[in-house]
Design a protein around this motif. Structure first.
Motif, mmCIF file in Angstrom:
data_model
loop_
_atom_site.group_PDB
_atom_site.id
_atom_site.type_symbol
_atom_site.label_atom_id
_atom_site.label_comp_id
_atom_site.label_asym_id
_atom_site.label_seq_id
_atom_site.Cartn_x
_atom_site.Cartn_y
_atom_site.Cartn_z
ATOM 1 N N ALA A 40 0.828 -1.203 0.000
ATOM 2 C CA ALA A 40 0.000 0.000 0.000
ATOM 3 C C ALA A 40 0.864 1.256 0.000
ATOM 4 O O ALA A 40 2.042 1.233 0.384
ATOM 5 C CB ALA A 40 -0.912 -0.005 1.221
ATOM 6 N N LYS A 41 0.286 2.349 -0.443
ATOM 7 C CA LYS A 41 0.966 3.641 -0.401
ATOM 8 C C LYS A 41 1.285 4.009 1.047
ATOM 9 O O LYS A 41 0.467 3.826 1.954
ATOM 10 C CB LYS A 41 0.062 4.713 -1.021
ATOM 11 N N GLN A 42 2.496 4.507 1.267
ATOM 12 C CA GLN A 42 2.923 4.899 2.611
ATOM 13 C C GLN A 42 2.383 6.294 2.922
ATOM 14 O O GLN A 42 2.836 7.290 2.360
ATOM 15 C CB GLN A 42 4.451 4.861 2.713
ATOM 16 N N ARG A 43 1.408 6.340 3.811
ATOM 17 C CA ARG A 43 0.684 7.592 4.071
ATOM 18 C C ARG A 43 1.558 8.661 4.705
ATOM 19 O O ARG A 43 1.247 9.851 4.619
ATOM 20 C CB ARG A 43 -0.524 7.299 4.976
ATOM 21 N N ASP A 44 2.641 8.256 5.357
ATOM 22 C CA ASP A 44 3.515 9.245 6.000
ATOM 23 C C ASP A 44 4.683 9.666 5.102
ATOM 24 O O ASP A 44 5.635 10.290 5.587
ATOM 25 C CB ASP A 44 4.036 8.719 7.334
ATOM 26 N N TRP A 45 4.611 9.322 3.817
ATOM 27 C CA TRP A 45 5.691 9.715 2.919
ATOM 28 C C TRP A 45 5.870 11.222 2.884
ATOM 29 O O TRP A 45 7.005 11.733 2.799
ATOM 30 C CB TRP A 45 5.457 9.159 1.509
ATOM 31 N N PHE A 46 4.785 11.988 2.915
ATOM 32 C CA PHE A 46 4.890 13.454 2.863
ATOM 33 C C PHE A 46 5.759 13.976 4.009
ATOM 34 O O PHE A 46 6.407 15.024 3.892
ATOM 35 C CB PHE A 46 3.487 14.083 2.940
ATOM 36 N N PHE A 47 5.786 13.232 5.117
ATOM 37 C CA PHE A 47 6.602 13.601 6.275
ATOM 38 C C PHE A 47 8.068 13.236 6.045
ATOM 39 O O PHE A 47 8.973 14.065 6.240
ATOM 40 C CB PHE A 47 6.054 12.891 7.515
ATOM 41 N N TRP A 48 8.328 12.010 5.575
ATOM 42 C CA TRP A 48 9.698 11.541 5.425
ATOM 43 C C TRP A 48 10.440 12.210 4.278
ATOM 44 O O TRP A 48 11.662 12.362 4.334
ATOM 45 C CB TRP A 48 9.723 10.020 5.237
ATOM 46 N N ARG A 49 9.714 12.653 3.254
ATOM 47 C CA ARG A 49 10.409 13.279 2.118
ATOM 48 C C ARG A 49 10.975 14.650 2.464
ATOM 49 O O ARG A 49 11.741 15.218 1.678
ATOM 50 C CB ARG A 49 9.479 13.370 0.916
ATOM 51 N N GLN A 50 10.638 15.158 3.614
ATOM 52 C CA GLN A 50 11.190 16.439 4.066
ATOM 53 C C GLN A 50 12.431 16.249 4.944
ATOM 54 O O GLN A 50 13.045 17.230 5.368
ATOM 55 C CB GLN A 50 10.123 17.211 4.849
ATOM 56 N N LYS A 51 12.810 14.995 5.195
ATOM 57 C CA LYS A 51 13.941 14.690 6.054
ATOM 58 C C LYS A 51 15.230 14.522 5.240
ATOM 59 O O LYS A 51 15.219 14.558 4.010
ATOM 60 C CB LYS A 51 13.649 13.413 6.844
ATOM 61 N N ARG A 52 16.327 14.332 5.954
ATOM 62 C CA ARG A 52 17.583 14.005 5.294
ATOM 63 C C ARG A 52 17.552 12.528 4.919
ATOM 64 O O ARG A 52 17.459 11.658 5.799
ATOM 65 C CB ARG A 52 18.776 14.297 6.208
ATOM 66 N N GLY A 53 17.627 12.263 3.637
ATOM 67 C CA GLY A 53 17.542 10.883 3.182
ATOM 68 C C GLY A 53 18.682 10.502 2.256
ATOM 69 O O GLY A 53 19.417 11.355 1.741
ATOM 70 N N ASN B 62 6.645 -2.760 -8.067
ATOM 71 C CA ASN B 62 7.491 -2.306 -9.167
ATOM 72 C C ASN B 62 7.993 -0.918 -8.823
ATOM 73 O O ASN B 62 7.251 -0.081 -8.298
ATOM 74 C CB ASN B 62 6.718 -2.281 -10.476
ATOM 75 N N ILE B 63 9.241 -0.642 -9.134
ATOM 76 C CA ILE B 63 9.852 0.612 -8.694
ATOM 77 C C ILE B 63 9.192 1.814 -9.349
ATOM 78 O O ILE B 63 8.945 2.839 -8.688
ATOM 79 C CB ILE B 63 11.366 0.567 -8.955
ATOM 80 N N ASP B 64 8.868 1.728 -10.648
ATOM 81 C CA ASP B 64 8.238 2.880 -11.297
ATOM 82 C C ASP B 64 6.862 3.173 -10.695
ATOM 83 O O ASP B 64 6.496 4.339 -10.504
ATOM 84 C CB ASP B 64 8.154 2.683 -12.811
ATOM 85 N N ASP B 65 6.092 2.133 -10.377
ATOM 86 C CA ASP B 65 4.790 2.341 -9.742
ATOM 87 C C ASP B 65 4.950 2.972 -8.362
ATOM 88 O O ASP B 65 4.159 3.841 -7.967
ATOM 89 C CB ASP B 65 4.042 1.008 -9.599
ATOM 90 N N TRP B 66 5.970 2.529 -7.626
ATOM 91 C CA TRP B 66 6.181 3.073 -6.285
ATOM 92 C C TRP B 66 6.561 4.550 -6.341
ATOM 93 O O TRP B 66 6.087 5.355 -5.538
ATOM 94 C CB TRP B 66 7.272 2.273 -5.569
ATOM 95 N N LEU B 67 7.380 4.907 -7.300
ATOM 96 C CA LEU B 67 7.759 6.316 -7.448
ATOM 97 C C LEU B 67 6.551 7.181 -7.782
ATOM 98 O O LEU B 67 6.427 8.312 -7.292
ATOM 99 C CB LEU B 67 8.833 6.462 -8.525
ATOM 100 N N ASP B 68 5.662 6.660 -8.632
ATOM 101 C CA ASP B 68 4.444 7.405 -8.960
ATOM 102 C C ASP B 68 3.610 7.678 -7.716
ATOM 103 O O ASP B 68 3.022 8.759 -7.566
ATOM 104 C CB ASP B 68 3.594 6.629 -9.974
ATOM 105 N N ALA B 69 3.546 6.697 -6.830
ATOM 106 C CA ALA B 69 2.722 6.836 -5.627
ATOM 107 C C ALA B 69 3.415 7.644 -4.532
ATOM 108 O O ALA B 69 2.763 8.056 -3.561
ATOM 109 C CB ALA B 69 2.357 5.450 -5.090
ATOM 110 N N HIS B 70 4.719 7.866 -4.679
ATOM 111 C CA HIS B 70 5.486 8.575 -3.652
ATOM 112 C C HIS B 70 6.332 9.674 -4.324
ATOM 113 O O HIS B 70 7.553 9.548 -4.432
ATOM 114 C CB HIS B 70 6.371 7.598 -2.875
ATOM 115 N N PRO B 71 5.685 10.739 -4.793
ATOM 116 C CA PRO B 71 6.400 11.779 -5.546
ATOM 117 C C PRO B 71 7.408 12.526 -4.676
ATOM 118 O O PRO B 71 7.246 12.628 -3.451
ATOM 119 C CB PRO B 71 5.277 12.691 -6.019
ATOM 120 N N ALA B 72 8.441 13.025 -5.346
ATOM 121 C CA ALA B 72 9.466 13.806 -4.660
ATOM 122 C C ALA B 72 8.988 15.236 -4.465
ATOM 123 O O ALA B 72 8.137 15.739 -5.191
ATOM 124 C CB ALA B 72 10.760 13.786 -5.457
#
Length: 556
Positions: free
Chosen positions: A209-222, A329-339
């Motif tokens: 499933a889509k990671q609902r807290d991605w919007f939080f983690w994409r603002q961190k140092r990764g 699939n990596i491309d599908d995951w990137l679509d669901a978790h935009p930068a």
């Protein structure tokens, strides 16, 4: 009733069922007991047929076809040790996800364990390595055709990755003119014969499933750690990491363009490791990492979250991080978790990467193995692809080269064996019809020498570079005992490959300078067919060059 005719009709149902699941390539080895399967495959116009006399090579040919086509590939072999020779390719497919369907002909039950010729215990022969196995009964009209086709449909419909082993016993006679025996049995499938859909459609969806807290983690140092993926996914990952402002550590199989090249060198530097320790999250996209220092860092890093995204099931993380294992699939995951656009946070690493690249360029001018790895980009065919062998060659390319973004790169980095590398490269070429550069070591080439026969049938220019460092020089990088190293580890064979190329009617060149290699490569890309280019280098120079560069970069 004609036994041979019903064997053929039984086999025809099996082969036709495979077409409904995207099987187009069928790889066939010679054999008598497999005659019903071979003739059924030959009569089915949906298939592209490939043949090879060596079952071990045949399995790897199928593996290469599956890597490029990303569709299941069927293999037909006869009974006995022919079956056992498929084991290495089956194991590799299980680790890297290619779908292989192994159709192994067998003696009927009354001929097993009684001294009958070429009869071994085949059901379960591959232990836990196939994703699924089917032990079919002896063909009989007492079993409805709907059972046979639905059994295969169910197995293939739920095959997410790896191999399906279908063991197929056939009683004699195996030969004879096809008569009407079994026609009515086949016709019970009705209009299925005229359709292109499976009899039984199994739906298995494994995406996380889509990671609902991605919007939080994409603002961190990764940090983005890129492993094996497709060429298209590699480009997307590079753009995604750049937008986030996160450093990207790209493996040789990531096809990301390695924006921070020489990672396996600069990760030996304490400043790089210290800066990476500030990362709050690591997102690994794709498995099968190559570089030793990359793997060491991956093992010891301790971010707050470690996410591993790969279409394969299983943990795929030998370091057992606390975090999330996301099947997608990596491309599908990137679509669901935009930068989200952010400024880069790592300052030391880009500088160290640039310094490592410049140092490598300065010291990789002589004619040798490490130097070839560093400049491999200039020998890649336009609109082509690269196949990289195992042991030392893949490590040198991973550490010293910078491959183009989105350029297709293939390898067998699941079990990382040296068996079947040329056969796999042949399959990669056949499935794509692209110009192909393949690079292997001398022991790898000797191990799969039979596969040179497959290179006589390439559909575009194919260059096989055999780096002849006279043995398994990967062991020069390891703390093997000096007194036993040559005899028991390196095993130098003191051979050259000119006569091997001649035996299989392949063009052959042995350049001794960059100018001669440039000319040989240029000519090879202009000619149809395969060229074997042997690069004879000093035994341990490649391993020594890598060690020297590591020492220098660690002190930058």
């Amino acid at each position: 009733m004609s036994v041979s005719s019903f064997n053929r009709r039984w086999a025809a149902v099996i082969l036709e069922a495979l077409t409904r699941h995207g099987v187009r390539h069928v790889c066939i080895a010679p054999g008598s007991r497999s005659t019903p399967l071979t003739l059924a495959a030959a009569e089915n116009r949906a298939f592209i047929h490939h043949t090879h006399f060596d079952e071990r090579g045949l399995g790897h040919l199928a593996l290469g076809l599956a890597k490029v086509s990303q569709a299941p590939v069927a293999v037909i072999v006869t009974s006995g040790t022919a079956v056992a020779n498929l084991y290495p390719a089956l194991i590799e497919a299980g680790l890297t996800g290619e779908k292989l369907i192994l159709l192994t002909a067998d003696r009927p039950p009354e001929l097993i364990d009684c001294g009958a010729n070429q009869a071994i215990r085949q059901p379960g022969i591959f232990a836990s390595h196939p994703s699924q196995s089917i032990a079919l009964p002896r063909p009989t009209q007492d079993i409805p055709a709907s059972w046979l086709v639905s059994t295969i449909d169910h197995a293939l419909g739920s095959l997410h990755s790896g191999a399906l082993h279908i063991n197929c016993p056939f009683a004699e006679p195996l030969y004879g003119e096809l008569d009407d025996t079994g026609v009515e049995w086949q016709q019970t499938l009705g209009n299925w014969w005229r359709s292109d859909k499976p009899w039984l459609r199994a739906q298995t969806h494994l995406d996380s499933a889509k990671q609902r807290d991605w919007f939080f983690w994409r603002q961190k140092r990764g940090v983005v750690l890129a492993g094996r993926m497709t060429a298209a996914e590699g480009k997307l990952v590079a753009e995604w990491a750049q937008t986030l402002g996160w450093p990207l550590i790209g493996d040789v199989l990531s096809q990301t363009g390695q924006p921070l090249p020489c990672a396996d060198l600069w990760l030996s530097n304490a400043k790089a490791v210290t800066e990476l320790s500030q990362a709050q999250i690591v997102v690994q996209l794709g498995s099968s990492l190559t570089g030793k220092r990359v793997l060491q860092w991956q093992t010891t890093c301790e971010p707050e979250e470690y996410w591993l995204v790969d279409p394969l099931e299983g943990r795929l993380d030998p370091a057992h991080h606390r975090g999330r294992r996301l099947v997608s699939n990596i491309d599908d995951w990137l679509d669901a978790h935009p930068a989200e656009k952010r400024q880069p946070w790592a300052m030391d690493i880009p500088t160290l990467s640039r310094q490592a690249w410049e140092l490598t360029s300065q010291q990789c001018e002589s004619f040798g193995e490490a130097e070839l790895a560093h400049r491999i980009r200039q020998y890649l065919p336009e609109q082509g692809q690269l196949f990289v062998g195992n042991s030392l060659v893949v490590r040198l390319i991973d550490a010293l080269a910078k491959l183009p973004s989105g350029y297709p790169v293939y390898s067998n980095r699941g079990a990382s064996g040296i068996d079947g590398l040329i056969s796999t490269a042949a399959g990669v070429q056949r499935a794509s019809a692209k110009s192909t550069l393949a690079i292997v070591g001398d022991l790898s080439a000797l191990y799969d020498l039979n596969a040179l026969a497959l290179l006589r049938q390439v559909s575009a220019p194919f260059v096989l570079i055999v780096v002849n460092n006279n043995g398994g020089q990967i062991f020069s990088l390891l703390p093997t005992p000096q007194s036993e190293r040559e005899r028991f580890y390196l095993m130098p064979q003191n051979v050259q490959f000119e006569h091997a190329a001649a035996m299989f009617s392949l063009k052959y060149r042995r350049p001794q300078s960059w100018a001669e290699l440039d000319e040989a490569m240029s000519r090879a890309w202009k000619q149809p067919g395969a060229t074997l280019i042997e690069l004879v280098v000093n035994d341990s120079d490649g391993a020594q060059k890598l060690q020297n560069l590591l020492a220098q970069v660690s002190h930058l």
